[in-house]
Design an enzyme around this catalytic site. Sequence first.
Site, PDB file in Angstrom:
ATOM      1  N   TYR A   1     -34.856  13.259  -8.583  1.00 12.33           N
ATOM      2  CA  TYR A   1     -34.882  12.173  -7.762  1.00 12.33           C
ATOM      3  C   TYR A   1     -35.885  12.534  -6.443  1.00 12.33           C
ATOM      4  O   TYR A   1     -35.718  13.536  -5.994  1.00 12.33           O
ATOM      5  CB  TYR A   1     -33.798  11.677  -6.979  1.00 12.33           C
ATOM      6  CG  TYR A   1     -32.703  10.731  -8.209  1.00 12.33           C
ATOM      7  CD1 TYR A   1     -33.162   9.853  -8.972  1.00 12.33           C
ATOM      8  CD2 TYR A   1     -31.478  11.175  -8.281  1.00 12.33           C
ATOM      9  CE1 TYR A   1     -32.411   9.214  -9.664  1.00 12.33           C
ATOM     10  CE2 TYR A   1     -30.697  10.656  -9.291  1.00 12.33           C
ATOM     11  CZ  TYR A   1     -31.121   9.850  -9.985  1.00 12.33           C
ATOM     12  OH  TYR A   1     -30.453   9.132 -10.740  1.00 12.33           O
TER      13      TYR A   1
ATOM     14  N   LYS B   1      -1.711  19.518   5.586  1.00 10.88           N
ATOM     15  CA  LYS B   1      -1.975  17.798   5.559  1.00 10.88           C
ATOM     16  C   LYS B   1      -3.364  18.147   4.763  1.00 10.88           C
ATOM     17  O   LYS B   1      -4.031  19.007   4.210  1.00 10.88           O
ATOM     18  CB  LYS B   1      -2.463  17.379   7.213  1.00 10.88           C
ATOM     19  CG  LYS B   1      -3.546  18.531   7.512  1.00 10.88           C
ATOM     20  CD  LYS B   1      -3.525  18.155   9.283  1.00 10.88           C
ATOM     21  CE  LYS B   1      -4.738  19.008   9.746  1.00 10.88           C
ATOM     22  NZ  LYS B   1      -4.512  19.045  11.246  1.00 10.88           N
TER      23      LYS B   1
ATOM     24  N   MET C   1     -25.541  12.885  -8.160  1.00  8.03           N
ATOM     25  CA  MET C   1     -24.124  12.471  -8.164  1.00  8.03           C
ATOM     26  C   MET C   1     -23.339  13.464  -9.054  1.00  8.03           C
ATOM     27  O   MET C   1     -22.195  13.726  -8.650  1.00  8.03           O
ATOM     28  CB  MET C   1     -24.242  11.126  -8.602  1.00  8.03           C
ATOM     29  CG  MET C   1     -22.609  10.461  -8.414  1.00  8.03           C
ATOM     30  SD  MET C   1     -22.421   8.835  -8.847  1.00  8.03           S
ATOM     31  CE  MET C   1     -23.226   7.644  -7.704  1.00  8.03           C
TER      32      MET C   1
HETATM   33  C1  PLP Z   1      -4.484  20.469  11.857  1.00  2.64           C
HETATM   34  C2  PLP Z   1      -3.710  20.829  12.926  1.00  2.64           C
HETATM   35  C3  PLP Z   1      -3.292  22.369  13.177  1.00  2.64           C
HETATM   36  C4  PLP Z   1      -3.765  23.430  12.220  1.00  2.64           C
HETATM   37  O1  PLP Z   1      -5.048  24.033  12.891  1.00  2.64           O
HETATM   38  P1  PLP Z   1      -6.058  24.939  12.134  1.00  2.64           P
HETATM   39  O2  PLP Z   1      -7.056  25.106  12.990  1.00  2.64           O
HETATM   40  O3  PLP Z   1      -6.367  24.434  10.699  1.00  2.64           O
HETATM   41  O4  PLP Z   1      -4.929  26.031  12.057  1.00  2.64           O
HETATM   42  C5  PLP Z   1      -2.245  22.328  14.228  1.00  2.64           C
HETATM   43  N1  PLP Z   1      -1.833  21.422  14.683  1.00  2.64           N
HETATM   44  C6  PLP Z   1      -2.131  20.142  14.862  1.00  2.64           C
HETATM   45  C7  PLP Z   1      -1.467  19.188  15.649  1.00  2.64           C
HETATM   46  C8  PLP Z   1      -3.008  19.765  13.725  1.00  2.64           C
HETATM   47  O5  PLP Z   1      -3.339  18.341  13.465  1.00  2.64           O
END
Ligand code: PLP
Length: 369
Positions: free
Chosen positions: A257, A40, A305
């Site tokens: 800055y 993801k 930035m």
């Molecule tokens: C992101 C996620 C994982 C993976 O978790 P990690 O700690 O990165 O291994 C597993 N299950 C679900 C539902 C997630 O959202």
Amino acid sequence: MVAGLRPARATVTVDLAAIAANTRLLREAARPAELWAVVKADGYGHGAAAVGRAAFDAGASRLCVATLDEAHALLRDLPDAPLLVMSPLVAGEEDLAVEIDVAVSSVEGFTRLRSAARLPVGVHIKADTGMGRWGMDEDEALRIGAELADSTGPLRLAGLMSHFASSESDADFTARQLERFERLSEQFPPCPRHIANSAATLGVPGARFDAVRCGIAMYGLSPYGGDPAEHGLTPALRFETAVAQVKRLGQGESTGYGRRFVAERPVWIGLAPAGYADGVPRMMSGEMEVLVGGRRRRVVATISMDQLTFLIGDACDVRPGDPVVLIGEQADEAIRAEEWARLCETINYEIVCDIAPRRRRVEHVILDA
Ligand SMILES: *Cc1c(COP(=O)(O)O)cnc(C)c1O
């Protein structure tokens, strides 16, 4: 610098050999359960398609994403990849245009999917065993599980899943969630059961069931926030820029800055073109270090930035063009995403995700040797 690339202000390099090594390590830790690779948020900022392909080659059997958009994007590069969308679909998305697995975490979500789905869909019933976020309660899960097990429509029972709230830090609560999941799965129709994330895969043998869903550890980052090497993990991401200019500040002169750094005596400073718009959090100003010439150098001024300023010292041993390592190794030194996370009082997950959206400014290189 990789041959053929135009000069870049800053470069993120992702080493697929490291992804493969971590995948194999997790695959062994999970055995005989399957390893599902979580990609993801564009593979935690590493690049979902490249990471996904490397993970498959190293033994992963499914890719997990958060959203349907992420699934569609992945299917363009990996059209045959088995996918699971783990977050609830947005209402209206249920008319899926692809054959795909989805997590269903509420009765309403299930009802919407049942009336919209025309192509075959694998349904993973998501139960809330203590996360208190997505997931239905046990009775709802059992009722929908039984309905799906008898279903002849496009919906097929493909899994029972849950998610840990604190598997990296709270063994007692994790054991309680595990017990609830075990009890539920004993009454549930037969199907693949999965609950473990990276921390549980590495640390909770009883949590592996039929598949584990690993993200952070596959990228070579520690689920516990410590040194990934302690678990045999190899970080895949390197974040690098180069010295743009060196200059000497006279006594009483400041840089940047807010005049955060004022020279008490004449000193040399170095300027490098990466800043908070590139994923270097401004709150690390005065705290973070970079590697130049094989040594740690403190970033003394306020991070801008588009650039940062590091202290060289009384004598100048740095030249324009010298590599500046933000995350990664140089000589015997290493700066890890976990070090940034400690300085920012956050987790390594957020650090690497925040480097991701800068792709138009930061060159991304995939090493596939
Ligand atoms: C992101 C996620 C994982 C993976 O978790 P990690 O700690 O990165 O291994 C597993 N299950 C679900 C539902 C997630 O959202």
